[in-house]
Design a protein around this motif. Structure first.
Motif, PDB file in Angstrom:
ATOM      1  N   LYS A  50       0.820  -1.210   0.000  1.00 61.20           N
ATOM      2  CA  LYS A  50       0.000   0.000   0.000  1.00 61.20           C
ATOM      3  C   LYS A  50       0.858   1.266   0.000  1.00 61.20           C
ATOM      4  O   LYS A  50       0.496   2.269  -0.631  1.00 61.20           O
ATOM      5  N   TYR A  54       0.331   3.951  -2.933  1.00 56.70           N
ATOM      6  CA  TYR A  54      -0.063   5.337  -2.688  1.00 56.70           C
ATOM      7  C   TYR A  54       0.987   6.302  -3.231  1.00 56.70           C
ATOM      8  O   TYR A  54       0.641   7.384  -3.725  1.00 56.70           O
ATOM      9  N   LEU A 205      -2.251   4.661   6.839  1.00 55.23           N
ATOM     10  CA  LEU A 205      -2.704   4.392   5.474  1.00 55.23           C
ATOM     11  C   LEU A 205      -4.127   4.892   5.257  1.00 55.23           C
ATOM     12  O   LEU A 205      -4.462   5.368   4.167  1.00 55.23           O
TER      13      LEU A 205
END
Length: 239
Positions: A50, A54, A205
């Motif tokens: 992740k 991102y 996150l």
């Protein structure tokens, strides 16, 4: 003295290293430890994946915004993007432009409620993008909340095993009690080792997803306003 009593009086040597604690633990405690270690590896895989996703999404958004606001024709930008998979702001732009072109290139030019249709397309596309960014984060939340309790379960089993050892040896010596207690606490430590990074990463996150969602919604509002002005101009010319 009876040799059996002598053997019972001599404490059994225990390996108090981490590997030794694991190897000597009850099989249920071992399963708990292995499960928590596997969950920890899974968490770190999600965290790394992740974080990279991102970062790529942010770079792609920055590049798209530079091109979009550079003054390039919307038609040219659409033609350059429609032939390849689009994500982030590009996906929002392509979805809105497809609805725009369907309305103007159809057999009957439907200006009525075009703005509402474009807004709906934008909302659906943003929702899909957020779902893509948010996927698997619930795993971090689940491990973060359940990890300590799973470790506690291993601790309870380990302590029960310690009391069983005390009853079998008929001795309350620290040498008898300490290994089982250490194994039990080791299970709790592994549970915290899996849960703490999961909770911290989930909060971080999730914050990144919220920021990306805000950028998507902000661009969608700006682009919707641009298309709405063009629709009004075309309606005025057609009148």
């Amino acid at each position: 003295m009876n040799p059996a009593d002598v053997a019972q009086a001599v404490p059994v040597a225990h390996d108090m290293s981490l590997f030794g604690l694991f190897w000597q633990a009850h099989f249920i405690v071992k399963l708990v430890m292995l499960g928590l270690l596997g969950a920890s590896v899974w968490c770190w895989a999600i965290i790394i994946d992740k974080t990279l996703l991102y970062a790529r999404t942010k770079r792609a958004m920055n590049r798209f915004e530079e091109v979009f606001w550079s003054g390039q024709s919307l038609e040219e930008l659409f033609r350059s993007l429609q032939s390849r998979p689009a994500t982030g702001l590009a996906a929002v732009f392509v979805a809105a432009m497809r609805e725009w072109k369907r309305s103007f290139e159809g057999s009957g030019r439907s200006f009525q409620s075009l703005s509402q249709r474009i807004d709906k397309v934008l909302d659906v596309t943003i929702q899909r993008e957020v779902e893509r960014l948010d996927s698997k984060l619930t795993v971090l939340a689940s491990i973060g909340s359940a990890g300590p309790y799973i470790g506690l379960f291993g601790t309870v089993v380990g302590i029960m095993n310690s009391f069983t050892s005390i009853a079998a040896s008929k001795s309350t010596s620290l040498a008898v009690v300490a290994p089982g207690i250490a194994e039990a606490l080791f299970a709790t430590a592994i549970g915290l080792f899996a849960a703490i990074p999961a909770v911290l990463a989930y909060n971080k996150l999730q914050s990144e997803v919220s920021k990306l969602q805000s950028r998507l919604e902000g661009f969608a509002d700006e682009f919707s306003a641009i298309l709405s002005r063009q629709i009004d101009e075309r309606i005025a010319l057609a009148a």
